[in-house]
Motif scaffolding. Sequence first.
Motif, mmCIF file in Angstrom:
data_model
loop_
_atom_site.group_PDB
_atom_site.id
_atom_site.type_symbol
_atom_site.label_atom_id
_atom_site.label_comp_id
_atom_site.label_asym_id
_atom_site.label_seq_id
_atom_site.Cartn_x
_atom_site.Cartn_y
_atom_site.Cartn_z
ATOM 1 N N ARG A 156 -16.789 -3.703 -61.318
ATOM 2 C CA ARG A 156 -17.354 -4.642 -62.285
ATOM 3 C C ARG A 156 -18.319 -3.937 -63.238
ATOM 4 O O ARG A 156 -18.346 -4.223 -64.435
ATOM 5 C CB ARG A 156 -18.050 -5.795 -61.547
ATOM 6 C CG ARG A 156 -18.758 -6.825 -62.447
ATOM 7 C CD ARG A 156 -17.913 -7.294 -63.616
ATOM 8 N NE ARG A 156 -16.679 -7.950 -63.255
ATOM 9 C CZ ARG A 156 -16.554 -9.264 -63.067
ATOM 10 N NH1 ARG A 156 -17.601 -10.048 -63.192
ATOM 11 N NH2 ARG A 156 -15.381 -9.785 -62.779
ATOM 12 N N GLU A 157 -19.114 -3.006 -62.721
ATOM 13 C CA GLU A 157 -20.029 -2.257 -63.575
ATOM 14 C C GLU A 157 -19.260 -1.411 -64.597
ATOM 15 O O GLU A 157 -19.664 -1.293 -65.747
ATOM 16 C CB GLU A 157 -20.941 -1.372 -62.726
ATOM 17 C CG GLU A 157 -21.988 -2.160 -61.943
ATOM 18 C CD GLU A 157 -22.694 -1.335 -60.885
ATOM 19 O OE1 GLU A 157 -23.667 -1.842 -60.291
ATOM 20 O OE2 GLU A 157 -22.262 -0.188 -60.637
ATOM 21 N N ASN A 181 -24.944 -9.169 -74.312
ATOM 22 C CA ASN A 181 -24.957 -9.682 -72.938
ATOM 23 C C ASN A 181 -24.309 -11.059 -72.866
ATOM 24 O O ASN A 181 -23.560 -11.367 -71.938
ATOM 25 C CB ASN A 181 -26.386 -9.757 -72.416
ATOM 26 C CG ASN A 181 -26.941 -8.402 -72.041
ATOM 27 O OD1 ASN A 181 -26.197 -7.418 -71.983
ATOM 28 N ND2 ASN A 181 -28.229 -8.314 -71.803
ATOM 29 N N ALA A 218 -21.003 -12.021 -70.763
ATOM 30 C CA ALA A 218 -21.058 -13.093 -69.764
ATOM 31 C C ALA A 218 -19.920 -14.083 -69.972
ATOM 32 O O ALA A 218 -19.265 -14.515 -69.014
ATOM 33 C CB ALA A 218 -22.407 -13.808 -69.840
ATOM 34 N N VAL A 262 -19.468 -15.150 -66.080
ATOM 35 C CA VAL A 262 -20.628 -15.003 -65.202
ATOM 36 C C VAL A 262 -21.855 -15.376 -66.021
ATOM 37 O O VAL A 262 -21.774 -15.626 -67.209
ATOM 38 C CB VAL A 262 -20.769 -13.550 -64.673
ATOM 39 C CG1 VAL A 262 -19.566 -13.169 -63.820
ATOM 40 C CG2 VAL A 262 -20.934 -12.575 -65.829
ATOM 41 N N THR A 263 -23.021 -15.420 -65.370
ATOM 42 C CA THR A 263 -24.240 -15.753 -66.088
ATOM 43 C C THR A 263 -24.759 -14.534 -66.847
ATOM 44 O O THR A 263 -24.449 -13.390 -66.506
ATOM 45 C CB THR A 263 -25.339 -16.234 -65.136
ATOM 46 O OG1 THR A 263 -25.734 -15.151 -64.295
ATOM 47 C CG2 THR A 263 -24.845 -17.404 -64.292
ATOM 48 N N GLU A 264 -25.563 -14.790 -67.870
ATOM 49 C CA GLU A 264 -26.145 -13.692 -68.639
ATOM 50 C C GLU A 264 -27.100 -12.877 -67.771
ATOM 51 O O GLU A 264 -27.232 -11.662 -67.941
ATOM 52 C CB GLU A 264 -26.869 -14.245 -69.863
ATOM 53 C CG GLU A 264 -27.251 -13.170 -70.872
ATOM 54 C CD GLU A 264 -27.670 -13.754 -72.204
ATOM 55 O OE1 GLU A 264 -28.323 -13.033 -72.975
ATOM 56 O OE2 GLU A 264 -27.338 -14.937 -72.472
ATOM 57 N N THR A 318 -26.683 -12.203 -64.661
ATOM 58 C CA THR A 318 -25.846 -11.294 -63.878
ATOM 59 C C THR A 318 -25.470 -10.073 -64.708
ATOM 60 O O THR A 318 -25.477 -8.934 -64.223
ATOM 61 C CB THR A 318 -24.568 -12.013 -63.409
ATOM 62 O OG1 THR A 318 -24.921 -13.093 -62.553
ATOM 63 C CG2 THR A 318 -23.645 -11.054 -62.654
ATOM 64 N N LYS A 334 -27.191 -8.800 -67.190
ATOM 65 C CA LYS A 334 -28.387 -7.983 -67.336
ATOM 66 C C LYS A 334 -28.601 -7.112 -66.111
ATOM 67 O O LYS A 334 -28.999 -5.947 -66.212
ATOM 68 C CB LYS A 334 -29.608 -8.869 -67.576
ATOM 69 C CG LYS A 334 -29.628 -9.533 -68.938
ATOM 70 C CD LYS A 334 -30.885 -10.364 -69.124
ATOM 71 C CE LYS A 334 -30.921 -11.011 -70.505
ATOM 72 N NZ LYS A 334 -32.139 -11.840 -70.704
ATOM 73 N N THR A 335 -28.316 -7.671 -64.948
ATOM 74 C CA THR A 335 -28.445 -6.901 -63.704
ATOM 75 C C THR A 335 -27.447 -5.750 -63.683
ATOM 76 O O THR A 335 -27.790 -4.617 -63.336
ATOM 77 C CB THR A 335 -28.203 -7.806 -62.479
ATOM 78 O OG1 THR A 335 -29.201 -8.832 -62.457
ATOM 79 C CG2 THR A 335 -28.292 -6.993 -61.193
ATOM 80 N N HIS A 336 -26.212 -6.038 -64.084
ATOM 81 C CA HIS A 336 -25.185 -4.989 -64.138
ATOM 82 C C HIS A 336 -25.591 -3.877 -65.106
ATOM 83 O O HIS A 336 -25.460 -2.690 -64.801
ATOM 84 C CB HIS A 336 -23.840 -5.578 -64.572
ATOM 85 C CG HIS A 336 -23.150 -6.380 -63.524
ATOM 86 N ND1 HIS A 336 -23.044 -5.958 -62.209
ATOM 87 C CD2 HIS A 336 -22.514 -7.585 -63.586
ATOM 88 C CE1 HIS A 336 -22.375 -6.867 -61.512
ATOM 89 N NE2 HIS A 336 -22.042 -7.860 -62.323
#
Length: 224
Positions: A161-162, A175, A179, A184-186, A188, A190-192
Motif C-alpha cells: 500500500r505504501e 492527500n 484518499a 481510505v481516509t485522508e 490514513t 497522511k500516515t502512509h
Amino acid sequence: MTIRVLIADDQLMVREGFSVLLSAQPDIEVVGEALDGREAVGQVASLRPDVVLMDIRMPGMNGLEATRRIAQERQDDEGARVLILTTFDLDEYVYEALRAGASGFLLKDASARQLADAVRIVAAGEALLAPTVTKRLLAEFTRLGAPRAPRMDRIEALTERETEVLSLIAQGLSNGEIAARLVVTEATVKTHVSRILVKLGLRDRTQAAVFAYEIGLVTPGGDR
C-alpha cells in the motif's frame, strides 16, 4: 494560524508586488525580503518563516544553492519550506531545485489567488506540482535516461500500500485525491506518507515524487 513568508528575489518590483498581494490575505504575513540567496539563508535562520518564495536566478548565491542550504536545516519536518519562483516554466534549474529540497514551483505571472493558494499548500506540507512542473520533470527525467527496469530493491522496506501511495504522489495527487482513489481516509494517507518519508530517508513528498521517477516506479508516461 498565520503563515509567515519570506520573499527572496533580486528585483524590487517583484518583491513589492508579491508582498502586497500576500499581505492582503488574512492568514498570511510577509515577515521579510531578501535580495539574494545568501541573504535568504540568513533571514530564514533569524526570522523563522514557514515558506520562502525563492527566485532561482539571482546574483551571488542563486536560489538553487540557497534552497539546498535551507532544506538541509529542516529537521523532523520542521523549518521553512521553499516555493520556487521563475519566469520560465522550462527553467533549466527547476529539476535540480526540486531535488535540492524545494517543495513546489510557481510561475511569476501567477494570479493573486494562485500565489496565496500555493503558499498555503506548501505550508501545509503538500507538494505543489502543477502540470507545467510535472511536464518539466518528465522531460528532464527522460533526457537523463530512465531506468530500463524498476529498481524495486530501493523500496523493499515499503508495504504494498505504501508503494501504491508513493506512485500516486509521483503522479501529483494530493492527500485528498489519493484518499478518494484508494477509498481510505485522508488521515490514513497522511500516515502512509509519513512512513514512506521515514523509511526512504526523504525530506518531503516532492523529493518522494522525484525519487519514484528516478528508480522507475513511475514511468515518464505517468503509469506505475
